[in-house]
Design a protein around this motif. Structure first.
Motif, short mmCIF file in Angstrom:
data_model
loop_
_atom_site.label_atom_id
_atom_site.label_comp_id
_atom_site.label_asym_id
_atom_site.label_seq_id
_atom_site.Cartn_x
_atom_site.Cartn_y
_atom_site.Cartn_z
N HIS A 1 0.70 -1.35 0.00
CA HIS A 1 -0.03 0.08 0.02
C HIS A 1 0.94 1.22 0.09
N LEU A 2 1.83 1.32 0.85
CA LEU A 2 2.88 2.40 0.77
C LEU A 2 3.67 2.57 -0.71
N GLU A 3 4.07 1.63 -1.03
CA GLU A 3 4.52 1.74 -2.57
C GLU A 3 3.71 2.48 -3.47
N TRP A 4 2.51 1.89 -3.50
CA TRP A 4 1.32 2.28 -4.34
C TRP A 4 1.10 3.96 -4.31
N LEU A 5 0.99 3.95 -2.88
CA LEU A 5 0.60 5.61 -2.71
C LEU A 5 1.88 6.48 -3.08
N GLU A 6 3.01 5.89 -2.54
CA GLU A 6 4.20 6.90 -3.42
C GLU A 6 4.10 6.89 -4.75
N ARG A 7 3.81 5.97 -5.53
CA ARG A 7 4.07 5.92 -6.95
C ARG A 7 2.58 6.62 -7.47
N HIS A 8 1.36 6.81 -6.98
CA HIS A 8 0.49 7.13 -7.41
C HIS A 8 -0.26 8.68 -6.70
N ALA A 9 0.43 8.89 -5.53
CA ALA A 9 -0.21 10.01 -4.80
C ALA A 9 1.31 10.24 -3.70
N PRO A 10 2.23 10.91 -4.89
CA PRO A 10 3.31 11.04 -3.73
C PRO A 10 3.07 12.00 -2.55
N ASP A 11 2.17 12.93 -2.74
CA ASP A 11 2.15 13.86 -1.59
C ASP A 11 1.10 13.33 -0.50
N TRP A 12 0.69 12.16 -0.55
CA TRP A 12 -0.38 11.41 0.13
C TRP A 12 -0.33 11.78 1.72
N ALA A 13 0.82 11.84 2.45
CA ALA A 13 0.92 12.13 3.84
C ALA A 13 0.53 13.41 4.08
N ASP A 14 0.61 14.18 3.33
CA ASP A 14 0.37 15.67 3.43
C ASP A 14 -1.08 16.14 3.14
N CYS A 15 -2.04 14.94 2.57
CA CYS A 15 -3.24 15.21 2.12
C CYS A 15 -4.30 14.93 3.22
N GLY A 16 -5.42 15.61 3.29
CA GLY A 16 -6.39 15.34 4.10
C GLY A 16 -7.24 14.17 3.41
N PRO A 17 -8.20 13.46 4.12
CA PRO A 17 -8.94 12.35 3.27
C PRO A 17 -9.62 12.69 2.13
N GLU A 18 -10.13 14.06 2.08
CA GLU A 18 -11.06 14.38 0.64
C GLU A 18 -9.96 14.46 -0.44
N GLU A 19 -9.03 15.14 -0.04
CA GLU A 19 -7.98 15.53 -1.10
C GLU A 19 -7.30 14.35 -1.63
N LEU A 20 -7.13 13.51 -0.84
CA LEU A 20 -6.47 11.99 -1.15
C LEU A 20 -7.22 11.41 -2.02
N ALA A 21 -8.47 11.39 -1.54
CA ALA A 21 -9.64 10.68 -2.18
C ALA A 21 -9.73 10.97 -3.39
N SER A 22 -9.76 12.40 -3.87
CA SER A 22 -9.94 12.69 -5.24
C SER A 22 -8.75 12.38 -6.24
N GLN A 23 -7.51 12.01 -5.42
CA GLN A 23 -6.23 11.46 -6.31
C GLN A 23 -6.32 9.82 -6.59
N VAL A 24 -7.00 9.28 -5.55
CA VAL A 24 -6.75 7.82 -5.61
C VAL A 24 -8.09 7.15 -6.41
N VAL A 25 -9.22 7.91 -6.37
CA VAL A 25 -10.61 7.16 -7.09
C VAL A 25 -10.30 6.91 -8.55
N GLU A 26 -9.44 7.77 -9.03
CA GLU A 26 -9.35 7.61 -10.55
C GLU A 26 -8.42 6.13 -10.78
N TYR A 27 -7.92 5.77 -9.82
CA TYR A 27 -7.31 4.25 -10.20
C TYR A 27 -8.14 3.05 -9.60
#
Length: 134
Positions: free
Chosen positions: A33-59
């Motif tokens: 899961h960590l590798e996937w996030l780093e590859r598809h949403a590199p700033d994931w740790a700085d995002c709130g849930p809604e912001e991260l959701a908008s980045q990950v739902v496309e995948y």
């Protein structure tokens, strides 16, 4: 409409649940899961849930999910760390963890609990200081 985790296939109720699933699972040491996030949403740790959701739902594949009713008896006084610790002790949790992970997880959770206690104490002190000046 829900989503399927693009890493493990776990169904999530919506984009925010998917973002939380990915973030918490990565934070608990699941390298996939960590590798996937780093590859598809590199700033994931700085995002709130809604912001991260908008980045990950496309995948993530969309799935029909049942209507969820919140009829559980939740302890709304429990901290995030307490709830996370409770969930990690449920059956089926930690089966993929390597030996020794439980002690490390408990150490990290205890440190998080202590930091949370300090944060609340500091907040209480700041509020009482502010009340005296008014």
């Amino acid at each position: 409409m829900g989503y399927v985790c693009p890493v493990c296939g776990a169904e999530q109720a919506d984009g925010v649940h998917l973002a939380n699933h990915l973030g918490v699972t990565a934070s608990l040491g699941r390298e996939d899961h960590l590798e996937w996030l780093e590859r598809h949403a590199p700033d994931w740790a700085d995002c709130g849930p809604e912001e991260l959701a908008s980045q990950v739902v496309e995948y993530a594949a969309e799935v029909e999910t049942p209507e969820f009713e919140d009829d559980h008896d939740h302890d709304h006084g429990a901290t995030f760390e307490d709830e996370l610790a409770r969930q990690t002790r449920q059956p089926g949790r930690g089966a993929m963890a390597s030996p020794g992970t439980t002690a490390e997880t408990e150490r990290v959770l205890e440190e998080a609990r202590e930091l949370t206690r300090q944060m609340y104490e500091d907040g209480d002190a700041d509020r009482s200081d502010g009340d005296e000046n008014e």
